[in-house]
Design a protein around this motif. Structure first.
Motif, PDB file in Angstrom:
ATOM      1  N   ALA A   1     -63.188 110.012 -35.031  1.00 10.93           N
ATOM      2  CA  ALA A   1     -61.938 110.713 -34.726  1.00 10.93           C
ATOM      3  C   ALA A   1     -61.127 110.975 -35.984  1.00 10.93           C
ATOM      4  O   ALA A   1     -60.108 111.645 -35.951  1.00 10.93           O
ATOM      5  CB  ALA A   1     -61.114 109.872 -33.768  1.00 10.93           C
ATOM      6  N   ILE A   2     -61.569 110.387 -37.101  1.00 13.99           N
ATOM      7  CA  ILE A   2     -60.749 110.453 -38.307  1.00 13.99           C
ATOM      8  C   ILE A   2     -61.473 111.277 -39.364  1.00 13.99           C
ATOM      9  O   ILE A   2     -62.664 111.076 -39.603  1.00 13.99           O
ATOM     10  CB  ILE A   2     -60.490 109.029 -38.847  1.00 13.99           C
ATOM     11  CG1 ILE A   2     -59.630 108.253 -37.833  1.00 13.99           C
ATOM     12  CG2 ILE A   2     -59.791 109.044 -40.201  1.00 13.99           C
ATOM     13  CD1 ILE A   2     -59.715 106.772 -37.978  1.00 13.99           C
ATOM     14  N   GLY A   3     -60.740 112.207 -39.981  1.00  7.16           N
ATOM     15  CA  GLY A   3     -61.358 112.984 -41.051  1.00  7.16           C
ATOM     16  C   GLY A   3     -61.492 112.158 -42.302  1.00  7.16           C
ATOM     17  O   GLY A   3     -62.493 111.503 -42.543  1.00  7.16           O
ATOM     18  N   LEU A   4     -60.412 112.117 -43.091  1.00  5.01           N
ATOM     19  CA  LEU A   4     -60.425 111.374 -44.354  1.00  5.01           C
ATOM     20  C   LEU A   4     -59.317 110.337 -44.345  1.00  5.01           C
ATOM     21  O   LEU A   4     -58.312 110.506 -43.660  1.00  5.01           O
ATOM     22  CB  LEU A   4     -60.178 112.336 -45.521  1.00  5.01           C
ATOM     23  CG  LEU A   4     -61.153 113.497 -45.698  1.00  5.01           C
ATOM     24  CD1 LEU A   4     -60.641 114.450 -46.776  1.00  5.01           C
ATOM     25  CD2 LEU A   4     -62.546 113.006 -46.062  1.00  5.01           C
ATOM     26  N   CYS A   5     -59.515 109.261 -45.100  1.00  2.12           N
ATOM     27  CA  CYS A   5     -58.368 108.362 -45.293  1.00  2.12           C
ATOM     28  C   CYS A   5     -58.142 108.183 -46.789  1.00  2.12           C
ATOM     29  O   CYS A   5     -59.086 107.984 -47.552  1.00  2.12           O
ATOM     30  CB  CYS A   5     -58.522 107.040 -44.561  1.00  2.12           C
ATOM     31  SG  CYS A   5     -59.952 106.101 -44.985  1.00  2.12           S
ATOM     32  N   ALA A   6     -56.864 108.327 -47.170  1.00  6.05           N
ATOM     33  CA  ALA A   6     -56.460 108.194 -48.569  1.00  6.05           C
ATOM     34  C   ALA A   6     -55.762 106.847 -48.713  1.00  6.05           C
ATOM     35  O   ALA A   6     -54.738 106.598 -48.074  1.00  6.05           O
ATOM     36  CB  ALA A   6     -55.520 109.327 -48.943  1.00  6.05           C
TER      37      ALA A   6
END
Length: 290
Positions: free
Chosen positions: A35-40
């Motif tokens: 469900a999550i694209g990218l995490c910074a």
């Protein structure tokens, strides 16, 4: 507006502070990629000294500024991590304390990451994130998201040089302990071999009057401990021979046994000393951390 994406009421301009990454929320912030694209993730030095705390608070304000600039963009989740507390995390991405503060952008679904090229500013990080999302930044593969150890208390944990020194001291002590134990075992092996040889030379029976002193030493009435329950020192004392006045062979053996007892006693004292030192060091480390 994009208010729904924020999950809160109010307008899209209302930006939540950037959350700290923990063992509990790492799955939802940087999950399995479905469900999550990218995490910074901003990696900061969590050292609790006044100077470092002040610097970190300024860095967190910068991150909130970045969140404000990127409000409405739900493709990238922002978080920050105490990287000197959870030092296994930056290490997995080839980042050391000297690189902090910095940022990594992870793609959990593709198992690839990019390290911040540029400055730790709203402008620098925003450009970097845009480059990653546009596929213009170079990325590196990673095996899996490193776990965060929830048993670590970031308030009191040792960091950096203090942690390295404590680990080194522990390793040295373990090495000393290992050497001492190896020495004990080797001495014990040699002692057994010598005793065996003597018994064989004496025709197994030994000279008359050279009974083991168990009975003589313990006093006939005292119940004797079974051998397997005795400590090494007790066993040596139990085996000490009582010799007749003219039994020179027995006297020589007894001399050897007494030396072994003396050596063993000194050794046990030394081991106790090391154990006490370790306890003191642990207490000191806890105090220092507190």
């Amino acid at each position: 507006g994009h208010a729904g994406a924020g999950g809160g009421a109010g307008s899209a301009t209302e930006v939540q502070p950037v959350p700290e990454l923990t063992a509990e929320n790492i799955g939802s912030v940087c999950g399995d990629g479905t469900a999550i694209g990218l995490c910074a993730i901003a990696l900061l030095d969590g050292e609790r000294t006044p100077d470092m705390t002040e610097a970190r608070e300024a860095q967190l304000r910068t991150l909130d500024g970045l969140a404000h600039r990127r409000r409405g963009d739900t493709s990238v989740r922002l978080a920050w991590l105490d990287a000197t507390c959870h030092d296994n995390f930056p290490a997995s991405f080839d980042i050391s304390d000297a690189d902090l503060p910095t940022m990594v952008v992870l793609s959990p679904s593709k198992s690839r990451y990019a390290k911040l090229m540029g400055t730790f500013t709203v402008e620098g990080m925003s450009r970097f994130i845009n480059a990653v999302t546009a596929g213009r930044a170079s990325t590196t593969a990673f095996e899996r998201l490193p776990a965060l150890d929830e048993s670590i208390d970031c308030e009191t944990t040792l960091r950096g040089a203090a942690k390295a020194a404590a680990l080194e001291a522990g390793a040295e002590e373990d090495e000393d302990m290992g050497d001492i134990m190896a020495e004990i075992l080797e001495e014990e092996r040699q002692r057994q071999a010598a005793l065996q040889a003597e018994l064989e030379a004496a025709g197994a029976g030994g000279a008359p009057g050279s009974t083991g002193s168990g009975a003589a030493g313990a006093g006939a009435g005292a119940p004797k401990k079974p051998k397997e329950e005795m400590s090494e020192l007790e066993r040596l004392e139990d085996e000490l021979e009582e010799c007749g006045a003219h039994d020179l062979l027995c006297a020589a053996r007894r001399e050897k046994q007494l030396k072994a007892i003396e050596k063993r006693r000194a050794l046990e004292e030394k081991l106790q000393e090391i154990a006490d030192k370790k306890k003191k060091k642990k207490k000191k480390a806890k105090k220092t951390a507190a």
